[in-house]
Design a protein around this motif. Structure first.
Motif, PDB file in Angstrom:
ATOM      1  N   ALA A 111      -7.257   0.544  -7.025  1.00 20.44           N
ATOM      2  CA  ALA A 111      -7.440  -0.371  -5.894  1.00 20.44           C
ATOM      3  C   ALA A 111      -8.435  -1.469  -6.258  1.00 20.44           C
ATOM      4  N   TRP A 112      -9.480  -1.071  -6.989  1.00 19.79           N
ATOM      5  CA  TRP A 112     -10.482  -2.058  -7.387  1.00 19.79           C
ATOM      6  C   TRP A 112      -9.869  -3.155  -8.254  1.00 19.79           C
ATOM      7  N   GLY A 138      -7.573  -5.421  -6.317  1.00 21.30           N
ATOM      8  CA  GLY A 138      -8.376  -6.269  -5.439  1.00 21.30           C
ATOM      9  C   GLY A 138      -9.069  -7.384  -6.213  1.00 21.30           C
ATOM     10  N   SER A 160      -7.827 -11.239   0.206  1.00 27.58           N
ATOM     11  CA  SER A 160      -8.264  -9.850   0.258  1.00 27.58           C
ATOM     12  C   SER A 160      -7.229  -9.036   1.011  1.00 27.58           C
ATOM     13  N   MET A 161      -7.100  -7.818   0.583  1.00 30.57           N
ATOM     14  CA  MET A 161      -6.126  -6.913   1.176  1.00 30.57           C
ATOM     15  C   MET A 161      -6.508  -5.516   0.731  1.00 30.57           C
ATOM     16  N   ASP A 162      -6.057  -4.503   1.439  1.00 27.98           N
ATOM     17  CA  ASP A 162      -6.358  -3.129   1.057  1.00 27.98           C
ATOM     18  C   ASP A 162      -5.847  -2.874  -0.374  1.00 27.98           C
ATOM     19  N   GLY A 163      -6.777  -2.621  -1.287  1.00 33.05           N
ATOM     20  CA  GLY A 163      -6.416  -2.450  -2.692  1.00 33.05           C
ATOM     21  C   GLY A 163      -5.490  -1.272  -2.921  1.00 33.05           C
ATOM     22  N   LYS A 164      -5.660  -0.218  -2.116  1.00 33.59           N
ATOM     23  CA  LYS A 164      -4.796   0.953  -2.281  1.00 33.59           C
ATOM     24  C   LYS A 164      -3.354   0.610  -1.952  1.00 33.59           C
ATOM     25  N   ARG A 165      -3.197  -0.199  -0.921  1.00 36.57           N
ATOM     26  CA  ARG A 165      -1.866  -0.640  -0.540  1.00 36.57           C
ATOM     27  C   ARG A 165      -1.248  -1.448  -1.692  1.00 36.57           C
ATOM     28  N   SER A 201      -0.663  -7.854   5.716  1.00 32.05           N
ATOM     29  CA  SER A 201      -2.113  -8.036   5.725  1.00 32.05           C
ATOM     30  C   SER A 201      -2.719  -7.162   6.802  1.00 32.05           C
ATOM     31  N   ASP A 202      -2.637  -5.873   6.573  1.00 28.49           N
ATOM     32  CA  ASP A 202      -3.219  -4.887   7.472  1.00 28.49           C
ATOM     33  C   ASP A 202      -2.750  -5.054   8.907  1.00 28.49           C
TER      34      ASP A 202
END
Lengths: 395, 472
Positions: free
Chosen positions: B107-108, B111, B342-347, B396-397
């Protein structure tokens, strides 16, 4: 390929066919295509010596001080050879004489690179020649195959999961990749059609995208999730990617989707270190998956129409290494299963007394394995210069 | 008439000194970054000549990541003794913890790619990850993969020889290719083989004997679980003389030196760089020249990459659209195109995996094959699905800041304006659709594009779903 005629040319002329089941005679239409080859690639190089075990040979225990399967654990099939205990689920198939074990498959001047060696297996080339066409694309007579895009034959080849399409590349076969659930195709909706030309020449890259999209659109009309979901499936498939891919293969066939080839893979068999546990788990999944697959098809009378084959880039070094594992090797046995298969051992186990550089010397060329499938399963000419292995399939 | 031709010729010849056109700036950024640069990035580059635009992109390369991973990612691995005292429940927690850290690591990086101001840095780090592969699946401990990623950042545009030396002692690599088990009494040849076949010479330029001998030379460099470092263990080292590529060597360093002296190493690397940045069909004569340049510069990457990005072949019309976008290009590139940073890295990691590029978990030691292999019937339909969701603002979440937030890269008629989300639901006109095409596609679309009677959003969706969007 030698001479000025390719196999495909000869076929187009109606010459050279060993069998004729799918070839029109005197202009009559070919009979409907009624069979599926299920190809299972054992990724990473399966350790043949711990799969089909020469348990009676004292050299076996000597070469494998830590990895040898103890004699009393081996499933004895003949006086000399037996199976890894994890393969026990295959015993009913063996007893029904529907499992043949082809011994010592390999090729001269073996290459020990994963990538090069699987390329050799995928293209049926000599070790020192690079060929671009996959062996199935080369041998399967595309003009005689049912047209891709129908309910029964959405494609010529369905590849399940992340499995290499290498054997099918370079020809005219319609190859569709599905995820392990047998799905993944969605209607491409909004923009229709197969891609009208826009005045400029497509780059190869763009051409590939356009062709893939056209294939998707066609197949998407046939492989619909609802159709697969309706199939009642028994339990027994092992957990994990291989089990779920095998289950999907069964589901597709039971839903009446019978592509000439289904391909999937299992692995990784690249057991350089701490092999014992990993190998046992992989072989167990293989055996359970195959046994459950057979059970599912037997019930619907499809087992006679299916031939399952395994292959792998190489076997592993006869001598174990210091990391409780084995390094890249050469020859290995492979499995062939199906309702039409004659069970038993075929060929010769490479003797451990004659290893070269701690590696087995192959006793049969894998291209004779392919020729057998071509001539005795597809009834088309095999690879020139490679006589079909005789025995496992009725000619 | 003759004069006119002369004038045109001079103009064309003088091009490298002149300012980039919009299309050229887009091409340079698409190839060095993530396939679909935003309008902001393109316009920023317009003032530069070809040469200085390349320098500008190089100048942005940074060794330190923009974003920080979870703080404990780099913590040392608990030793075997410590793990043996754990109860079953604690062991399960430990495994769960490792899995979570692994996902956090992925995820990092995803991201970071989305947030960075230097897409080229990430492109090079990814290039090295795909060259010197290691996978979490085998290495297990995410901290080592993180450390390896930082190593690639240190050398992203540095010296190949230095990177090669470092990688032989990199904990993730040592664990990935079983150098860990490479001992004097019984050498393990996994690392030695891939070192020659994939990292330096390429297949067909060494013998089985070279592999076995090189493996002996590397014996003794083992991973020490207590310190979490790779250390030299003289007792496990085979000090004898070995023959590699016809030369007598003793140590792993000797082997690396012999490999760097071999002309094939430079050829192998420049070919990979060409395939990555220029086209699927390398020009043999140019490869020779670039390989010589790499050797003359003692394996410094910067000069050879600069030469590559200023070659006529890099700018040639017939090579536009000749590379297939990677899953990173499709996911990260499209989000950046839409101004989403930016967005949820896991996603994102999950999306990348579904598209066939699970960062830190390449399919095997050869890495992702790339090119046409990126596109199968399954991955193409997944790409289309993702692009459809992006165009609708669904990635986007749950919120929809994408197309409306901030400087809108699709701001069509007036680039300085910041249109709101509602603006994208305005009606398209031929001029706005033409602008979109130039921004979003490297080559003209395959399918006819409606230009009137639809919304701008719908027009963007058409271009996203055109096969031409899949190439760069």
């Amino acid at each position: 390929m030698t001479g000025s005629f390719s196999r495909r040319d000869l076929l187009a002329l109606g010459l050279g066919a060993a069998g004729t089941a799918f070839l029109p005679r005197n202009g009559r239409a070919a009979p409907a295509w009624d069979r599926t080859l299920v190809m299972i690639e054992l990724n990473g190089g399966n350790d043949g010596l711990n799969t089909v075990i020469p348990y009676n040979d004292p050299l076996y225990a000597k070469l494998r001080p830590r990895l040898a399967i103890p004699r009393d654990k081996v499933i004895h099939l003949s006086h000399d050879l037996g199976l890894h205990p994890a393969l026990a689920p295959l015993m009913p198939v063996w007893k029904e004489q529907e499992l043949s074990i082809l011994l010592g498959l390999g090729y001269p001047k073996p290459n020990r690179s994963h990538f090069r060696s699987i390329e050799i297996w995928e293209t049926a080339s000599d070790a020192d020649k690079v060929a671009s066409e996959g062996w199935v694309a080369d041998l399967l007579p595309e003009p005689r195959l049912p047209p891709a895009g129908s309910a029964q034959h959405p494609a010529h080849v369905l590849v399940l999961g992340n499995s290499s399409p290498g054997p099918f590349e370079g020809g005219n076969l319609a190859v569709v990749t599905l995820d392990r659930q047998g799905l993944g195709l969605k209607q491409t909706g909004m923009v229709g059609g197969g891609g009208q030309k826009n005045g400029q020449d497509h780059t190869k890259a763009l051409g590939h995208v356009v062709a893939t999209r056209a294939l998707n659109l066609k197949a998407a009309h046939q492989i619909v999730p609802e159709r697969l979901a309706q199939v009642k499936m028994q339990a027994g498939f092992p957990d994990g990617p291989f089990g779920s891919a095998m289950e999907s293969a069964a589901r597709l066939l039971l839903a009446g989707i019978l592509p000439p080839v289904i391909k999937l893979s299992h692995g990784s068999f690249d057991t350089h270190a701490n092999q014992a546990g990993t190998h046992e788990k992989l072989l167990g999944e293989l055996a359970q998956g195959l046994a459950a697959f057979r059970q599912a098809l037997l019930g619907k009378g499809l087992w006679d129409r299916v031939l399952v084959m395994t292959y792998s880039e190489f076997g592993r070094r006869a001598q174990e290494n210091a990391s409780h594992g084995t390094d890249h090797g050469t020859a290995a046995p492979h499995l062939l299963m199906g309702g039409k298969v004659r069970g038993g051992f075929f060929g010769t186990q490479p003797p451990l007394s004659q290893i070269a550089d701690n590696d087995l010397i192959h006793t049969a060329d894998f291209r004779s394995y392919y020729s057998m499938i071509a001539e005795q399963w597809w009834h088309v000419p095999g690879l020139p210069g490679f006589k079909p292995l005789s025995g496992p399939l009725a000619a | 008439m003759k004069r006119l031709f002369l004038l045109i010729f001079l103009l064309l010849a003088a091009r490298p000194g002149m300012a980039l056109t919009f299309d050229e700036a887009r091409h340079l950024l698409a190839r060095t970054g993530f396939g679909s640069p935003s309008r902001y990035e393109i316009e920023r580059l317009l003032q530069y000549s070809h040469d200085s635009a390349v320098e500008e992109i190089f100048g942005f390369v940074i060794a330190r990541p923009f974003t920080q991973p979870l703080s404990d990612l780099d913590q040392p691995l608990p030793g075997r003794a410590e793990r043996q005292t754990l109860s079953d429940a604690e062991k399960m927690d430990f495994r769960k913890d490792i899995n979570e850290r692994g996902l956090a690591l992925k995820a990092w990086w995803w991201g970071e790619m989305l947030a960075t101001d230097s897409p080229f840095t990430e492109h090079m780090v990814l290039f090295w990850h795909n060259h010197f592969t290691s996978s979490l699946q085998k290495v297990k401990w995410p901290g080592f993969l993180y450390r390896q990623n930082l190593l690639f950042r240190d050398h992203a545009l540095g010296n190949f020889g230095d990177l090669l030396k470092e990688i032989t002692h990199d904990p993730a690599m040592v664990l990935y290719l079983d150098s860990q088990a490479n001992r004097k009494s019984q050498p393990n040849e996994n690392f030695a083989r891939e070192l020659m076949e994939l990292f330096t010479l390429g297949e067909g330029h060494f013998t089985e004997r070279d592999v076995k001998e090189a493996a002996r030379a590397f014996t003794g460099w083992n991973f020490d679980p207590r310190s979490g470092e790779v250390v030299f263990n003289a007792r496990q080292h085979d000090p004898g003389i070995k023959q590699v590529l016809g030369q007598n060597v003793r140590t792993g360093e000797d082997v690396v030196r012999v490999l760097l002296e071999h002309p094939q190493t430079a050829r192998h690397l420049v070919k990979k760089l060409w395939l990555e940045f220029v086209s699927p069909e390398p020009d043999e004569a140019e490869l020779q020249r670039l390989a010589a340049l790499l050797r003359d510069n003692n394996y410094e990457i910067r000069p050879v990459l600069k030469a590559l990005l200023t070659l006529p072949a890099f700018w040639a019309a017939e090579n536009k659209g000749s590379l297939i976008k990677s899953p990173v290009d499709i996911a990260v590139g499209s989000l950046r195109l839409l101004g989403i940073k930016s967005m949820d890295g896991k996603r994102l990691a999950h999306l990348g995996k579904a598209l066939g590029q699970d960062l830190f978990d390449p399919p095997n030691v050869k890495g992702w094959p790339g090119g046409q292999a990126w596109i199968t019937s399954t991955t193409l339909s997944r790409r289309e699905q993702l692009l459809r969701r992006l165009a609708r603002g669904r990635e986007s979440d749950g919120a929809d800041p994408g197309l409306g937030a901030g400087y809108n890269p699709l701001a069509l008629d007036n680039p300085s304006a910041m249109p709101s989300l509602a603006d994208l639901d305005r009606e398209a006109n031929p001029r706005s659709v033409a602008t979109m095409k130039r921004l979003m596609l490297a080559i003209p679309p395959v399918d006819p594009v409606a230009e009137t009677g639809i919304s701008l959003r719908r027009a963007a969706l058409q271009l996203f779903l055109d096969p031409a969007y899949q190439v760069k």
